[in-house]
Scaffold this motif. Structure first.
Motif, PDB file in Angstrom:
ATOM      1  N   VAL A  21       0.822  -1.214   0.000  1.00  0.00           N
ATOM      2  CA  VAL A  21       0.000   0.000   0.000  1.00  0.00           C
ATOM      3  C   VAL A  21       0.854   1.262   0.000  1.00  0.00           C
ATOM      4  N   ASP A  22       0.207   2.372  -0.371  1.00  0.00           N
ATOM      5  CA  ASP A  22       0.876   3.671  -0.365  1.00  0.00           C
ATOM      6  C   ASP A  22       0.645   4.362   0.983  1.00  0.00           C
ATOM      7  N   SER A  23       0.986   5.637   1.081  1.00  0.00           N
ATOM      8  CA  SER A  23       0.864   6.362   2.353  1.00  0.00           C
ATOM      9  C   SER A  23      -0.583   6.543   2.801  1.00  0.00           C
ATOM     10  N   MET A  24      -1.540   6.350   1.876  1.00  0.00           N
ATOM     11  CA  MET A  24      -2.961   6.451   2.232  1.00  0.00           C
ATOM     12  C   MET A  24      -3.549   5.084   2.578  1.00  0.00           C
ATOM     13  N   LYS A  25      -2.679   4.074   2.625  1.00  0.00           N
ATOM     14  CA  LYS A  25      -3.057   2.680   2.923  1.00  0.00           C
ATOM     15  C   LYS A  25      -3.955   2.076   1.843  1.00  0.00           C
ATOM     16  N   ILE A  26      -3.809   2.584   0.610  1.00  0.00           N
ATOM     17  CA  ILE A  26      -4.515   2.063  -0.561  1.00  0.00           C
ATOM     18  C   ILE A  26      -3.500   1.268  -1.378  1.00  0.00           C
ATOM     19  N   VAL A  27      -3.912   0.119  -1.917  1.00  0.00           N
ATOM     20  CA  VAL A  27      -2.991  -0.700  -2.705  1.00  0.00           C
ATOM     21  C   VAL A  27      -2.445   0.125  -3.873  1.00  0.00           C
ATOM     22  N   TYR A  28      -1.129   0.169  -3.942  1.00  0.00           N
ATOM     23  CA  TYR A  28      -0.429   0.854  -5.022  1.00  0.00           C
ATOM     24  C   TYR A  28      -0.801   0.185  -6.346  1.00  0.00           C
ATOM     25  N   HIS A  29      -1.071   0.970  -7.374  1.00  0.00           N
ATOM     26  CA  HIS A  29      -1.608   0.443  -8.634  1.00  0.00           C
ATOM     27  C   HIS A  29      -0.728  -0.650  -9.244  1.00  0.00           C
ATOM     28  N   GLY A  30       0.576  -0.562  -9.110  1.00  0.00           N
ATOM     29  CA  GLY A  30       1.472  -1.558  -9.692  1.00  0.00           C
ATOM     30  C   GLY A  30       1.398  -2.923  -9.027  1.00  0.00           C
ATOM     31  N   LEU A  74      -8.550  -1.427  -3.153  1.00  0.00           N
ATOM     32  CA  LEU A  74      -8.302  -2.330  -2.035  1.00  0.00           C
ATOM     33  C   LEU A  74      -7.425  -1.564  -1.058  1.00  0.00           C
ATOM     34  N   ARG A  75      -7.580  -1.865   0.231  1.00  0.00           N
ATOM     35  CA  ARG A  75      -6.847  -1.145   1.271  1.00  0.00           C
ATOM     36  C   ARG A  75      -6.137  -2.121   2.196  1.00  0.00           C
ATOM     37  N   PHE A  76      -5.180  -1.582   2.929  1.00  0.00           N
ATOM     38  CA  PHE A  76      -4.463  -2.382   3.905  1.00  0.00           C
ATOM     39  C   PHE A  76      -5.461  -3.060   4.845  1.00  0.00           C
ATOM     40  N   GLY A  77      -5.275  -4.355   5.044  1.00  0.00           N
ATOM     41  CA  GLY A  77      -6.151  -5.126   5.920  1.00  0.00           C
ATOM     42  C   GLY A  77      -7.308  -5.792   5.206  1.00  0.00           C
ATOM     43  N   ASP A  78      -7.606  -5.378   3.965  1.00  0.00           N
ATOM     44  CA  ASP A  78      -8.669  -6.052   3.204  1.00  0.00           C
ATOM     45  C   ASP A  78      -8.223  -7.471   2.869  1.00  0.00           C
ATOM     46  N   ARG A  79      -9.176  -8.293   2.604  1.00  0.00           N
ATOM     47  CA  ARG A  79      -8.907  -9.636   2.096  1.00  0.00           C
ATOM     48  C   ARG A  79      -9.264  -9.608   0.618  1.00  0.00           C
ATOM     49  N   ALA A  80      -8.287  -9.930  -0.237  1.00  0.00           N
ATOM     50  CA  ALA A  80      -8.490  -9.891  -1.688  1.00  0.00           C
ATOM     51  C   ALA A  80      -8.774 -11.292  -2.210  1.00  0.00           C
ATOM     52  N   ARG A  81      -9.645 -11.371  -3.207  1.00  0.00           N
ATOM     53  CA  ARG A  81      -9.919 -12.629  -3.910  1.00  0.00           C
ATOM     54  C   ARG A  81      -9.703 -12.359  -5.389  1.00  0.00           C
TER      55      ARG A  81
END
Length: 141
Positions: A21-30, A74-81
């Motif tokens: 994630v980035d500084s906003m706790k959002i998954v970095y696009h890459g 997606l954010r830090f702590g989310d569960r991704a599928r």
């Protein structure tokens, strides 16, 4: 290019880690490309033709095209599928991906990758997939 008669698909589920994630706790696009790779490896394992099998049979499958459409974050702590769905397998390896927030069920990203076949010994691009790969796919159809 050949479309599959029925779908072969596989899913992976994992937690979004802090290092993605980035500084906003959002998954970095890459990082979504890495998520695609996790699902692609699971799909290839289901087919029975992993990257190690490719190497043993003398082929590599470099990625030649990737498409991503970001719908939600997606954010830090989310569960991704991540679901990987085989679209084409005779002339190239084309896979569609759908990435979801596993808790909410919301679609977050639509993706697609295309990989061509290269004969390792000659470096030559092949315009059909190796018979061994095609046979393993057809066993699942």
């Amino acid at each position: 290019m050949k479309k599959t008669e029925k779908q072969i698909e596989e899913e992976v589920v994992f937690n979004v880690e802090f290092y993605d994630v980035d500084s906003m706790k959002i998954v970095y696009h890459g990082k979504y490309v890495k998520y695609m790779e996790k699902a692609r490896c699971a799909l290839l394992n289901k087919i029975g033709y992993t990257y190690l099998d490719m190497d043993e049979t003398g082929y590599s499958f470099p990625v030649v095209d990737i498409k991503l459409k970001y719908v939600r974050s997606l954010r830090f702590g989310d569960r991704a599928r991540v679901k990987a769905i085989l679209l084409e397998y005779e002339n190239c390896l084309k896979i569609k991906y759908e990435i979801y927030n596993d808790k909410t069920g919301e679609l977050t990203t639509r993706c697609e990758s295309t990989q061509m076949v290269v004969e390792v010994a000659t470096g030559e691009t092949k315009y059909v997939c190796p018979d061994v790969f095609i046979e393993r796919v057809r066993k699942l159809l």
